[in-house]
Design a protein around this motif. Structure first.
Motif, mmCIF file in Angstrom:
data_model
loop_
_atom_site.group_PDB
_atom_site.id
_atom_site.type_symbol
_atom_site.label_atom_id
_atom_site.label_comp_id
_atom_site.label_asym_id
_atom_site.label_seq_id
_atom_site.Cartn_x
_atom_site.Cartn_y
_atom_site.Cartn_z
ATOM 1 N N ASP A 31 -0.618 -6.745 -17.211
ATOM 2 C CA ASP A 31 -0.434 -7.729 -16.158
ATOM 3 C C ASP A 31 -0.152 -7.037 -14.823
ATOM 4 O OD1 ASP A 31 -0.784 -9.805 -17.919
ATOM 5 O OD2 ASP A 31 1.364 -10.021 -18.342
ATOM 6 N N PRO A 32 -0.594 -7.642 -13.725
ATOM 7 C CA PRO A 32 -0.290 -7.036 -12.420
ATOM 8 C C PRO A 32 1.193 -7.133 -12.095
ATOM 9 C CG PRO A 32 -1.297 -9.194 -12.134
ATOM 10 C CD PRO A 32 -1.380 -8.884 -13.605
ATOM 11 N N VAL A 33 1.670 -6.147 -11.369
ATOM 12 C CA VAL A 33 3.053 -6.133 -10.894
ATOM 13 C C VAL A 33 3.029 -6.413 -9.405
ATOM 14 C CG1 VAL A 33 5.112 -4.724 -10.545
ATOM 15 C CG2 VAL A 33 3.785 -4.495 -12.659
ATOM 16 N N ILE A 34 3.720 -7.455 -8.992
ATOM 17 C CA ILE A 34 3.776 -7.820 -7.580
ATOM 18 C C ILE A 34 4.993 -7.139 -6.969
ATOM 19 C CG2 ILE A 34 3.829 -9.682 -5.903
ATOM 20 C CD1 ILE A 34 1.358 -9.656 -7.762
ATOM 21 N N ARG A 35 4.776 -6.480 -5.857
ATOM 22 C CA ARG A 35 5.849 -5.687 -5.259
ATOM 23 C C ARG A 35 5.957 -5.973 -3.769
ATOM 24 N NH1 ARG A 35 6.401 0.786 -6.373
ATOM 25 N NH2 ARG A 35 7.970 1.308 -4.776
ATOM 26 N N ALA A 36 7.135 -6.375 -3.335
ATOM 27 C CA ALA A 36 7.416 -6.502 -1.907
ATOM 28 C C ALA A 36 7.758 -5.120 -1.367
ATOM 29 C CB ALA A 36 8.573 -7.458 -1.681
ATOM 30 N N LEU A 37 7.282 -4.818 -0.185
ATOM 31 C CA LEU A 37 7.457 -3.485 0.382
ATOM 32 C C LEU A 37 8.600 -3.454 1.399
ATOM 33 C CD1 LEU A 37 3.702 -2.531 0.903
ATOM 34 C CD2 LEU A 37 5.150 -2.174 -1.117
ATOM 35 N N ASP A 38 8.990 -2.244 1.745
ATOM 36 C CA ASP A 38 9.946 -2.026 2.830
ATOM 37 C C ASP A 38 9.581 -0.709 3.509
ATOM 38 O OD1 ASP A 38 10.955 0.026 1.206
ATOM 39 O OD2 ASP A 38 12.556 -1.230 0.405
ATOM 40 N N GLU A 39 10.447 -0.226 4.348
ATOM 41 C CA GLU A 39 10.143 0.997 5.090
ATOM 42 C C GLU A 39 9.838 2.177 4.159
ATOM 43 O OE1 GLU A 39 9.808 1.543 8.238
ATOM 44 O OE2 GLU A 39 10.774 -0.085 9.347
ATOM 45 N N SER A 40 10.517 2.238 3.007
ATOM 46 C CA SER A 40 10.407 3.402 2.135
ATOM 47 C C SER A 40 9.079 3.489 1.390
ATOM 48 C CB SER A 40 11.558 3.408 1.127
ATOM 49 O OG SER A 40 11.449 2.307 0.235
ATOM 50 N N ASP A 41 8.452 2.334 1.119
ATOM 51 C CA ASP A 41 7.210 2.358 0.353
ATOM 52 C C ASP A 41 6.066 1.629 1.052
ATOM 53 O OD1 ASP A 41 8.117 -0.209 0.046
ATOM 54 O OD2 ASP A 41 8.338 -0.116 -2.129
ATOM 55 N N ALA A 42 6.177 1.485 2.366
ATOM 56 C CA ALA A 42 5.131 0.787 3.123
ATOM 57 C C ALA A 42 3.785 1.491 3.000
ATOM 58 C CB ALA A 42 5.541 0.673 4.592
ATOM 59 N N HIS A 43 3.817 2.798 2.662
ATOM 60 C CA HIS A 43 2.561 3.541 2.536
ATOM 61 C C HIS A 43 1.662 2.984 1.435
ATOM 62 C CE1 HIS A 43 5.317 5.350 -0.413
ATOM 63 N NE2 HIS A 43 4.223 5.615 -1.116
ATOM 64 N N LEU A 44 2.233 2.265 0.475
ATOM 65 C CA LEU A 44 1.424 1.696 -0.596
ATOM 66 C C LEU A 44 0.394 0.705 -0.059
ATOM 67 C CD1 LEU A 44 4.039 1.067 -3.434
ATOM 68 C CD2 LEU A 44 2.163 2.720 -3.430
ATOM 69 N N PHE A 45 0.730 0.060 1.041
ATOM 70 C CA PHE A 45 -0.208 -0.903 1.617
ATOM 71 C C PHE A 45 -1.513 -0.221 1.998
ATOM 72 C CE2 PHE A 45 -2.039 -3.639 4.887
ATOM 73 C CZ PHE A 45 -1.850 -4.909 4.341
ATOM 74 N N ASP A 46 -1.434 1.030 2.418
ATOM 75 C CA ASP A 46 -2.618 1.759 2.869
ATOM 76 C C ASP A 46 -3.375 2.420 1.723
ATOM 77 O OD1 ASP A 46 -2.126 1.172 5.599
ATOM 78 O OD2 ASP A 46 -0.612 2.752 5.653
ATOM 79 N N ALA A 47 -2.867 2.264 0.504
ATOM 80 C CA ALA A 47 -3.517 2.885 -0.651
ATOM 81 C C ALA A 47 -4.577 1.969 -1.250
ATOM 82 C CB ALA A 47 -2.468 3.250 -1.699
ATOM 83 N N HIS A 48 -5.224 1.203 -0.435
ATOM 84 C CA HIS A 48 -6.254 0.265 -0.897
ATOM 85 C C HIS A 48 -7.449 0.392 0.039
ATOM 86 C CE1 HIS A 48 -8.323 -3.530 -1.776
ATOM 87 N NE2 HIS A 48 -7.620 -3.596 -2.884
ATOM 88 N N PRO A 49 -8.670 0.376 -0.489
ATOM 89 C CA PRO A 49 -9.854 0.468 0.374
ATOM 90 C C PRO A 49 -9.915 -0.673 1.379
ATOM 91 C CG PRO A 49 -10.440 0.767 -1.948
ATOM 92 C CD PRO A 49 -9.014 0.293 -1.926
ATOM 93 N N ASP A 50 -10.668 -0.466 2.426
ATOM 94 C CA ASP A 50 -10.781 -1.454 3.508
ATOM 95 C C ASP A 50 -12.257 -1.730 3.802
ATOM 96 O OD1 ASP A 50 -10.094 -3.149 5.598
ATOM 97 O OD2 ASP A 50 -9.752 -1.533 7.032
ATOM 98 N N PRO A 51 -12.997 -2.292 2.829
ATOM 99 C CA PRO A 51 -14.444 -2.458 3.004
ATOM 100 C C PRO A 51 -14.824 -3.420 4.123
ATOM 101 C CG PRO A 51 -13.704 -3.659 1.065
ATOM 102 C CD PRO A 51 -12.542 -2.822 1.526
ATOM 103 N N LEU A 52 -13.943 -4.342 4.463
ATOM 104 C CA LEU A 52 -14.230 -5.314 5.518
ATOM 105 C C LEU A 52 -13.680 -4.864 6.870
ATOM 106 C CD1 LEU A 52 -13.578 -8.601 3.504
ATOM 107 C CD2 LEU A 52 -15.768 -7.506 4.023
ATOM 108 N N ASN A 53 -13.149 -3.644 6.924
ATOM 109 C CA ASN A 53 -12.638 -3.062 8.170
ATOM 110 C C ASN A 53 -11.615 -3.975 8.835
ATOM 111 O OD1 ASN A 53 -12.421 -1.045 10.068
ATOM 112 N ND2 ASN A 53 -14.170 -1.724 11.290
ATOM 113 N N ALA A 54 -10.712 -4.489 8.004
ATOM 114 C CA ALA A 54 -9.656 -5.349 8.547
ATOM 115 C C ALA A 54 -8.771 -4.592 9.522
ATOM 116 C CB ALA A 54 -8.813 -5.922 7.408
ATOM 117 N N ARG A 55 -8.639 -3.289 9.325
ATOM 118 C CA ARG A 55 -7.782 -2.516 10.220
ATOM 119 C C ARG A 55 -8.258 -2.627 11.670
ATOM 120 N NH1 ARG A 55 -3.890 0.605 9.067
ATOM 121 N NH2 ARG A 55 -4.480 0.664 6.866
#
Length: 300
Positions: free
Chosen positions: A3-27
């Motif tokens: 099952d997926p684990v849902i995780r809220a982020l904070d300053e210490s692990d915000a880098h996880l947000f960037d660990a996902h591809p960006d095929p639609l160039n949302a950045r």
């Protein structure tokens, strides 16, 4: 499959947000957007980020006003849906897309994955919108000179104008507000948004005919990302004369005269007259945005 684990982020692990591809160039759509780390959430499966969402609000907002960055890996619609429906904030979802996403099968597939996850989470399509960005090399649109523009300190004048404008509107958000609470709610939601913008209240302008009749209003604004066409509206009795272009041209000039080096704007895809006015005024479509709103719990 675990099952997926849902995780809220904070300053210490915000880098996880960037660990996902960006095929639609949302950045690219969020170059001028500030997201708070604590309003970011990810879904992980076996330690890999398979969905992410960034909720967003203004500097002084206590809670986010929308989620405007939402990515889901192919085949992970269930994880994306759980990311949305488990969030503490059930707010409007904006999916930002390249302007040509329909023309490329890979982009269309990535987009549909996000749509499917949103629907499974109980979100319903509200509207598809064009996003525009004017820059100086486009040249300032010509001012037709047919209307007289001026500041108006009385909010009641704008409230009444908004009620009349929204009595015959193509705008999906206004139509939703009217369905929920009538013209008063639609007008008040617009006023609340204008007051929320960090730009001065003194910028709001009325447009009158040379005879003094109120023909429309325009709101030059700054949202947290920069100068924008806040609102363009022509009263029903003055439509058919092309005044929306006059308002858009004036609004653009006003923002440039107050220091804007670029000006953004948006309109619903179905609002063909306003889309034509943006094109005439030199505003190219730079991206598209699809808005969903939460309506009821759902599941795959």
């Amino acid at each position: 499959m675990t099952d997926p684990v849902i995780r809220a982020l904070d300053e210490s692990d915000a880098h996880l947000f960037d660990a996902h591809p960006d095929p639609l160039n949302a950045r690219a759509a969020h170059e001028r957007t500030t997201h708070r780390p604590e309003w970011k959430r990810v879904a992980l499966r076996d330690g890999t980020v398979v969905a992410r969402g960034a909720w967003w609000g203004g500097t002084d907002d206590k809670e986010p006003v929308n989620v405007n960055w939402f990515d889901v890996a192919e085949g992970e619609e269930e994880a994306g849906a759980e990311l949305l429906r488990s969030a503490p904030w059930q707010v409007e979802l904006e999916i930002n897309l390249p302007g040509d996403w329909r023309d490329h099968p890979d982009l269309a597939a990535a987009t549909e994955t996000r749509f499917a996850a949103a629907r499974a989470a109980g979100y319903e399509l509200l509207v598809e919108r064009f996003l525009y960005r004017w820059t100086p090399e486009r040249g300032l649109p010509e001012r037709p000179g047919r209307l007289v523009f001026g500041a108006e300190p009385d909010d009641a004048v704008f409230f009444d104008a908004l009620r009349r404008i929204h009595s015959a509107t193509l705008d999906a958000h206004a139509l939703k507000a009217i369905a929920e609470g009538g013209l008063d709610q639609a007008a008040q939601e617009e006023l609340d948004f204008f007051h929320w913008c960090p730009s001065p209240r003194e910028w709001w302008q009325t447009a009158r005919t040379p005879e003094g009749d109120l023909a429309g209003i325009h709101i030059p604004a700054h949202n947290p990302s920069g100068p924008t066409i806040g609102f363009i509206g022509v009263l029903p009795e003055h439509r058919g004369r092309g005044y929306a272009y006059d308002l858009l041209a004036e609004c653009t000039h006003f923002l440039v005269e107050h220091g804007a080096e670029a000006v953004t704007g948006a309109t619903d895809r179905g609002n063909f007259p306003m889309a034509a006015n943006f094109a005439k005024a030199g505003f190219p479509v730079v991206r598209e945005r699809v808005n969903f709103h939460p309506v009821a719990p759902a599941s795959l």
